[in-house]
Write an enzyme that holds these catalytic residues in place. Structure first.
Site, PDB file in Angstrom:
ATOM      1  N   TRP A 159      19.652  52.205  43.352  1.00 10.69           N
ATOM      2  CA  TRP A 159      18.566  51.534  43.731  1.00 10.69           C
ATOM      3  C   TRP A 159      17.487  52.269  44.542  1.00 10.69           C
ATOM      4  CZ3 TRP A 159      19.680  45.803  45.677  1.00 10.69           C
ATOM      5  CH2 TRP A 159      20.413  45.069  44.621  1.00 10.69           C
ATOM      6  N   THR A 162       4.007  28.303  48.528  1.00 12.48           N
ATOM      7  CA  THR A 162       4.227  29.728  48.533  1.00 12.48           C
ATOM      8  C   THR A 162       3.429  30.217  47.351  1.00 12.48           C
ATOM      9  OG1 THR A 162       5.995  29.301  46.718  1.00 12.48           O
ATOM     10  CG2 THR A 162       6.822  29.543  48.524  1.00 12.48           C
ATOM     11  N   GLU A 166       8.747  29.948  53.667  1.00 16.88           N
ATOM     12  CA  GLU A 166      10.052  29.039  53.778  1.00 16.88           C
ATOM     13  C   GLU A 166      10.723  29.125  55.087  1.00 16.88           C
ATOM     14  OE1 GLU A 166       8.908  30.931  51.294  1.00 16.88           O
ATOM     15  OE2 GLU A 166       9.801  30.549  49.403  1.00 16.88           O
ATOM     16  N   LYS A 187      15.810  50.247  39.250  1.00 19.02           N
ATOM     17  CA  LYS A 187      16.966  50.721  39.203  1.00 19.02           C
ATOM     18  C   LYS A 187      17.126  51.845  38.381  1.00 19.02           C
ATOM     19  CE  LYS A 187      18.567  45.720  39.793  1.00 19.02           C
ATOM     20  NZ  LYS A 187      17.623  44.890  39.516  1.00 19.02           N
TER      21      LYS A 187
END
Ligand code: AMP
Length: 542
Positions: free
Chosen positions: A446, A187, A332, A441
Site C-alpha cells: 500500500w 455524511t 459519525e 495498491k
C-alpha cells in the site's frame, strides 16, 4: 448484591449548556458577521433568551418532540439560537450543508422529513427553486428581520425576528431523556446517498466535556473562539456547545470564508483559537504572505477534516508564532476522535521531531477507543509502521445510521469501521494514511496518497496536490500526482519529482505528474478522489 451509586439523576441535555453559559457567563460576547452585511454583538444570556423564544415559536407551529427542523445557514448568532431552541423544545436540529448539490439537499430534507426549514438570506433563491421537491416542509423561516424580508417570494415566508419577537424568553425547556435525539447531520456521501447521524443530547454533552479538555481544544472562559468550520460540518466540531460549557467568547464570520475577512476578524476580536479545514488555511497563508500581515494575538489553530501538510504546520508555527494542533474525526463521531497536542515526552524532543508528531492526527481523546485491524479483522500492533483499518468505539460514536440506513454498522464487539487506514505509534499518535477506498495498491503493497500529497505541497511553486492510483500492467496501480501550480509559477514535473526524492520511499515515487487548473473538492472541502479518478480514467503511464 450489586448496589447502585447514590448520586443524582441529571440528564445530560444540551440546553443545560446554554443555561450554564447564560447564568455564569451571561455577558460574555457572541459576535457575528451576518448575511445582511453587518456585525451583530450579543451575549450568552441574550442568545439563551432568544433560543427559548425559538422553542416557544416552534411549539406554536405545532412542532413536536422528535420532529426534525432543518437549517440551511452559516455560523451566526441566529443559527446558534435556532439550534439550541430546536433541541431545547425536544425537536432535532438538522443542519444541512448548502454546498451540496440541489438534488442531495432535497434528498436529505425529504429523508429527514424536516417539518420546518430555517434559512439565511443568501439561500432564498436556492430554497425557492428547491421547494417543489421538498415534500415535508410546512413552514419556511427566513433568518432575518422585517426590513430585509424580500418584497416578493414564491414561498410563504415567516420572518424569524417577528416569529420570535413576542415569545417568552423565560419559557421552560422540554424535559427529555438524555438519550433522546438533539441533532442530525448527514455524511457527505461520496458514493451513494448521504446517511444521517442522529446525535443524542448525551453524546453532545459528553463530547463537550471532551472538547474543552486542556489537551483537546483547551476552551476556557477566557478563550475567544472562531469556528470557521460551519455548523453544518459535524456541529462545527462541537464548538458552539463547548464554548457554552465554558463561557468562551464566540466569534462567527457568517457567509464569509475569505482569508482577508477571517484575518481581520481574528485581529479585531482578539481571537485566541480558530478551527477549519486545510483549504481555508492554504488561502490564509497565501494571503498573509502576499500582504505581510499577521494573525496576532491568535494562539492556536486546529486543523482537521483533511490532513494538514507539514509546510502548513511549519508556516503557522515558525512564521506566525501560532501553535498548530491537528484533529481527526468524522460526522459519525460528533466529531472529535483524536487530537495532536504534544505529550510531556514529545515536548522534550528536538523541533523537527515535534513537527513529525504534529503531522500525525494525534492521540485518542478520553471517550474514544481506537484500534487497528487487518483485512481479516486481526488487531495490528501500535508500532507506527503497521497500517490497517481504523476502528472506533465510545459514547459519542454512531451506533446506527438514521432510519437504519446501511444496516448493522458495528461489529460484534461494538466497533465502528471509520473507513480510514492508519498507523498508531507506541506513543499513541495515530496517523491517517488514506481513506480505504483511496489507498494505492502497488505490487501488493500500500502507498499512502495523503503522505505524498502533503510532501508535494511543500515544493516551491505547488499550490495544491492530489495523488490517485492509475492502472499499471505490472504493478496493478501506480501513483499519479496531480498539481495546481501557484500563480506565476512554472515549476516542472521533473522539479517536483526531484523535490520528492529522499522525502518518500523510492517505490512511492509518482510515475507521472499532471498539471491542472482546479482539483475537485467535496462540500466539506476534501479532495474528491472519486471525481479525480474519473477525470483520469484510462490514463496511460508512459
Ligand atoms: P467528515 O465526516 O466529513 O468530517 O469526514 C470524515 C473523514 O475526513 C475522516 O474519516 C477522514 O477520512 C477525514 N479526516 C478528518 N480529519 C482528518 C485529518 N485530520 N487528517 C486526515 N483526514 C481527516
Amino acid at each position: 448484591m450489586m448496589t447502585s451509586g447514590t448520586m443524582q439523576e441529571w440528564p445530560l441535555n444540551v440546553w443545560r449548556l446554554i443555561d450554564h453559559a447564560a447564568q455564569n457567563h451571561g455577558e460574555r460576547e457572541i459576535v457575528s458577521l451576518t448575511c445582511e452585511g453587518h456585525e451583530v454583538r450579543t451575549d450568552w444570556r441574550q442568545v439563551q433568551g432568544r433560543a427559548k423564544q425559538v422553542a416557544e415559536a416552534l411549539r406554536k407551529l405545532g412542532v413536536k418532540a422528535g420532529d426534525r427542523v432543518g437549517t440551511l445557514a452559516w455560523n451566526t448568532h441566529r443559527h446558534i439560537e435556532s439550534w439550541y431552541g430546536i433541541s431545547g423544545m425536544g425537536a432535532v436540529a438538522h443542519t444541512i450543508n448548502p454546498r451540496l448539490f440541489e438534488e442531495q439537499i432535497a434528498y436529505i430534507a425529504n429523508h429527514a422529513e424536516d417539518r420546518v426549514l430555517f434559512f439565511d438570506l443568501t439561500f432564498v433563491k436556492l430554497v425557492e427553486a428547491l421547494a417543489p421537491k421538498l415534500k415535508t416542509i410546512e413552514h419556511y423561516v427566513l433568518l432575518t428581520d422585517r426590513a430585509h424580508m424580500p418584497a416578493d417570494s414564491s414561498l410563504k415566508l415567516i420572518c424569524y425576528e417577528e416569529m420570535i419577537g413576542g415569545e417568552d424568553a423565560d419559557a421552560a425547556w422540554t424535559a427529555m431523556p438524555e438519550t433522546a435525539p438533539s441533532g442530525l447531520c448527514y455524511t457527505s456521501g461520496t458514493t451513494g446517498n448521504p446517511k444521517g447521524v442522529q446525535y443524542s443530547h448525551r453524546a453532545n454533552v459528553l463530547h463537550s466535556y471532551g472538547a474543552c479538555m486542556g489537551d483537546v481544544l483547551d476552551i476556557r472562559s477566557r478563550a475567544v473562539v472562531l469556528p470557521v468550520v460551519p455548523m453544518y460540518h459535524a456541529n462545527a466540531w462541537g464548538v458552539p456547545y463547548a464554548a457554552a460549557a465554558t463561557g468562551a467568547k464566540l466569534v462567527m464570520c457568517g457567509p464569509h470564508f475569505d482569508a482577508p475577512t477571517i484575518a481581520s476578524v481574528i485581529r479585531k476580536e482578539e481571537v485566541t483559537l480558530t478551527l477549519a479545514v486545510p483549504t481555508i488555511w492554504l488561502g490564509m497563508l497565501q494571503h498573509l504572505e502576499a500582504t505581510g500581515a499577521d494573525l496576532k494575538p491568535l494562539e492556536r489553530v486546529v486543523i482537521g477534516g483533511s490532513a494538514a501538510p507539514r509546510s502548513m504546520i511549519e508556516a503557522f508555527e515558525e512564521k506566525y508564532g501560532v501553535d498548530v494542533c491537528h484533529a481527526w474525526g468524522m460526522t459519525e463521531m460528533t466529531p472529535l476522535g483524536t487530537i495532536g497536542s504534544l505529550s510531556a515526552d514529545a515536548l522534550k524532543l528536538p523541533r523537527e521531531k515535534q513537527i513529525d508528531l504534529k503531522c500525525k492526527q494525534g492521540r485518542g481523546i478520553f471517550g474514544v477507543e481506537l484500534k487497528l485491524v487487518d483485512d481479516e479483522g486481526r488487531e495490528l500492533p501500535r508500532d507506527g509502521v503497521a497500517f490497517g483499518r481504523l476502528l472506533v468505539r465510545g459514547p459519542w460514536i454512531v451506533a446506527s445510521y438514521f432510519k437504519g440506513d446501511g444496516g448493522e454498522i458495528l461489529d460484534k464487539d461494538g466497533w465502528f469501521d471509520t473507513g480510514d487506514v492508519a498507523t498508531i505509534d507506541p506513543g499513541g499518535y495515530m496517523q491517517i494514511t488514506d481513506r480505504s477506498k483511496d489507498v494505492i495498491k502497488s505490487g501488493g503493497e500500500w502507498i499512502s496518497s495523503i503522505e505524498i500529497e502533503n510532501i508535494a505541497i511543500g515544493c516551491p511553486g505547488v499550490a495544491e496536490a492530489a495523488v490517485i492510483g492509475v492502472r499499471h500492467p505490472k504493478w496493478d496501480e501506480r501513483p499519479l500526482l496531480v498539481v495546481i501550480r501557484k500563480e506565476g509559477s512554472v515549476v516542472t514535473a521533473a522539479e517536483i519529482l526531484e523535490y520528492l526524492q529522499g522525502r518518500i520511499a523510492k517505490w512511492w515515487m509518482p510515475d507521472a505528474v499532471e498539471f491542472v487548473d482546479s482539483i475537485p473538492h467535496t462540500a466539506t472541502g476534501k479532495i474528491q478522489k472519486v471525481a479525480l479518478r474519473e477525470q483520469f480514467a484510462g490514463y496511460q503511464l508512459a
